[in-house]
Design an enzyme around this catalytic site. Structure first.
Site, mmCIF file in Angstrom:
data_model
loop_
_atom_site.group_PDB
_atom_site.id
_atom_site.type_symbol
_atom_site.label_atom_id
_atom_site.label_comp_id
_atom_site.label_asym_id
_atom_site.label_seq_id
_atom_site.Cartn_x
_atom_site.Cartn_y
_atom_site.Cartn_z
ATOM 1 N N CYS A 119 -1.118 10.552 -5.352
ATOM 2 C CA CYS A 119 -0.569 9.600 -5.359
ATOM 3 C C CYS A 119 -0.656 8.137 -4.925
ATOM 4 C CB CYS A 119 0.014 8.965 -6.982
ATOM 5 S SG CYS A 119 0.207 9.490 -7.980
ATOM 6 N N ASP A 120 -0.899 6.596 -4.940
ATOM 7 C CA ASP A 120 -1.712 5.846 -4.486
ATOM 8 C C ASP A 120 -1.401 6.368 -2.435
ATOM 9 O OD1 ASP A 120 -2.218 5.862 -6.807
ATOM 10 O OD2 ASP A 120 -1.785 3.416 -7.078
ATOM 11 N N LYS A 121 -0.037 5.958 -2.308
ATOM 12 C CA LYS A 121 -0.077 5.464 -0.611
ATOM 13 C C LYS A 121 0.310 6.865 -0.371
ATOM 14 C CE LYS A 121 -0.500 1.784 -2.311
ATOM 15 N NZ LYS A 121 -0.359 1.531 -3.892
ATOM 16 N N CYS A 192 -3.123 8.824 -12.778
ATOM 17 C CA CYS A 192 -3.749 8.019 -13.542
ATOM 18 C C CYS A 192 -4.605 8.215 -14.113
ATOM 19 C CB CYS A 192 -3.493 7.524 -13.497
ATOM 20 S SG CYS A 192 -1.175 6.589 -13.662
ATOM 21 N N GLU A 442 0.857 -5.539 -5.020
ATOM 22 C CA GLU A 442 -0.201 -5.283 -6.338
ATOM 23 C C GLU A 442 0.029 -6.182 -7.163
ATOM 24 O OE1 GLU A 442 -0.616 -0.726 -7.572
ATOM 25 O OE2 GLU A 442 -1.819 -0.552 -6.058
ATOM 26 N N SER A 468 -4.117 -3.273 -8.074
ATOM 27 C CA SER A 468 -4.389 -2.104 -8.374
ATOM 28 C C SER A 468 -5.509 -0.834 -8.153
ATOM 29 C CB SER A 468 -2.970 -2.050 -10.123
ATOM 30 O OG SER A 468 -3.756 -0.805 -10.554
#
Length: 557
Positions: A119-121, A192, A442, A468
């Site tokens: 995921c993101d980071k 996601c 975000e 985001s």
């Protein structure tokens, strides 16, 4: 071997004794030691299954004749951290992840590393660490989540849930309909399902050459991901034998190609921030103007949620990232095909047999969504050091209107919900940059509220914060210099006319230079929102978004 530092020679008897306490035998000291950098965390759906992945990776490493040692990093789920103080910790967590991986790997002298992010980071944090440590490394992510379906058969994802809140608030859907979207928006483990930040970064990891083909698109629940894990261990052994390291792979040309894929897919604006940080770790001087040059020569070939109803499973079905790259390679000067990757082959070799299997999902060069990329770098008197817009997520190419100013995301969301924003307005959310946030939070909640209320094409949003990957509409972020650094965004006043011109790459406020100079002299920097703890330290050390929001090292001269 690098690990001989802790296992060879009579003076390393204490080291070997400790290692034997972990279960090692004498014969293991002749094998490469491999760090398995995992990120299993139960509260993050993209990471909930990674404990099982870790076991599979260790089995594959042993089968390849090497010795695995697994450790874990922290992580933040941006969706769960959204809309409260937790979001201020999201971007800073990238630095903690990079530092923690560096610490474990360099303290224990591993020969190679397999990273398991998702995921993101977490993905960019591990990538930054890999470039900093610079030992042979292969990435294998946890894979994307499948899209969901409501009881009515409507395809939904996390962005549908966020936008559902705005739709319910404005009376467009019932509470029962919102609950239906909530129950089906995130149906399984995995990152996601749209072209949000996590999937964007995992796709970029693939094209950079740190991950194997398939890494970005094969679903978390697809058995082919287990095959990818086995292959990752085999390829790592080859990289160790050939001494191919991350800095051999992540060159300026590789970063060009990463941004080229990003443009072709209309990826998250966060990729700009993270890829600039990767360039910094690789010791490369990579300017934002180079990103815009890539955007001008790369056509936009596929739209993925939130820009369309297609999801990562559709990209995979249509041929995956390799098919997109193969199509891009037909245009001269778009990709650097002869650079080395983690497969031990060139990018050309990796994509040689790829083909588009569904041209509705992945368009051909002859039928692009647009002739230029899905991300654009804007500049002007409102963003002298640059700003970023996901141009592929909006049909509006020029917008001009009066600004409605909010000095925080919370203030903005409350104002939007109370009807303080109307058609034609330019919403400005400032003091949310890397230093001012702190943490550059975000803005998914405000953009989703605007979209859910049916104003996505009629209201623009500007911020020195981030968006985001699930955000869409006329959303300009990463405005640099940020408000806390005295950037022009700090000098805006209610009603100032702002012009956004995507085609001309301009972001301007219709105020004279003389007036802006006068306002700058009168401006006073607000007190820091946080003065203690990690966020307090982060705010003092972080640099601007246009340099990747990396931490600056103090000058001791």
């Amino acid at each position: 071997m690098r690990s001989d530092m802790i296992k060879k020679g009579f003076d390393k008897a204490p080291h070997r004794s400790l290692l034997k306490a972990t279960g090692l035998k004498d014969e293991d000291f002749d094998k490469p030691f491999i760090a398995i950098c995992n990120s299993f965390i139960e509260i993050i759906p993209g990471h909930k299954h990674l404990n099982e992945f870790g076991k599979l990776v260790k089995e594959a490493v042993r089968a390849a004749g090497m010795v695995p040692f697994e450790f874990n990093t922290i992580g933040v789920d941006d969706g769960i951290a959204m809309g409260h103080i937790g979001m201020r910790y999201s971007l800073p967590s990238r630095e903690i992840i990079a530092d923690s991986v560096e610490t474990v790997v360099n303290a224990h002298w591993f020969d190679g590393m397999i990273c398991i992010p998702n995921c993101d980071k977490i993905t960019p944090g591990m990538m930054m660490a890999a470039l900093r440590i610079n030992i042979p490394t292969v990435f294998v992510s946890g894979g994307p989540m499948a899209a969901g379906k409501t009881s009515k058969g409507e395809v939904v994802d996390l962005s549908s849930v966020f936008e559902g809140v705005g739709a319910y608030q404005s009376g467009k859907i019932s509470e029962e309909e919102l609950k239906d979207i909530e129950d089906h928006g995130c149906p399984s483990c995995g990152s996601c399902s749209g072209m949000f930040t996590a999937n964007s970064m995992n796709c970029l990891c693939e094209v950079l050459g740190l991950a194997l083909p398939g890494n970005g698109s094969i679903l978390a629940i697809d058995p082919r991901r287990e095959e990818l894990i086995k292959e990752a261990a085999e390829k790592l052994k080859i990289l160790i034998e050939r001494d191919i390291k991350p800095r051999d792979i992540v060159t300026e040309e590789a970063i060009d190609d990463a941004f080229a894929l990003d443009m072709a897919m209309g990826g998250s604006t966060n990729t700009v921030l993270h890829t600039l940080a990767l360039a910094h770790e690789a010791g490369l001087d990579y300017d934002m103007s180079r990103i815009d040059a890539v955007s001008r020569r790369v056509p936009h070939l596929c739209k993925v949620s939130p820009a369309s109803n297609w999801h990562m499973e559709d990209i995979d079905r249509a041929g995956g990232i390799s098919a997109i790259l193969k199509e891009m390679s037909r245009k001269e000067g778009v990709l650097h095909l002869d650079r080395i990757t983690a497969t031990g082959q060139t990018l050309r070799g990796n994509i040689a047999h790829a083909e588009i299997k569904d041209k509705e999902v992945i368009h051909s060069l002859e039928n692009p969504h647009s002739e230029e990329g899905g991300l654009r770098i804007l500049k002007g008197n409102l963003a002298k050091d640059g700003a970023v817009i996901k141009s592929g997520a909006t049909e509006v190419k020029r917008f001009e209107g009066p600004c409605v100013i909010f000095n925080s995301q919370d203030e903005a969301l409350a104002g939007i919900m109370l009807g303080k924003v109307k058609k034609g307005d330019v919403v400005v959310i400032r003091y949310e940059g890397p230093r001012g946030g702190p943490g550059m939070p975000e803005m998914l909640a405000p953009t989703s509220a605007i979209a859910g209320m049916g104003l996505g094409a009629d209201v623009a949003l500007l911020t020195d914060g981030r968006f985001s990957g699930a955000s869409r509409g006329i959303s300009v972020g990463h405005i640099s210099p940020e408000a806390a650094a005295g950037g022009t965004i700090a000098l805006l006043e209610q009603g100032d006319i702002v012009c956004i011109d995507v085609e001309e790459r301009l972001l301007e406020v219709r105020v004279s230079d003389e007036e802006l100079d006068k306002r700058k002299k009168e401006w006073k920097r607000p007190e820091p929102k946080v003065k203690t703890g990690w966020l307090g330290r982060y705010a003092q050390m972080v640099t601007s978004a246009n340099t990747g929001a990396v931490l600056k090292v103090p000058n001791f001269d």
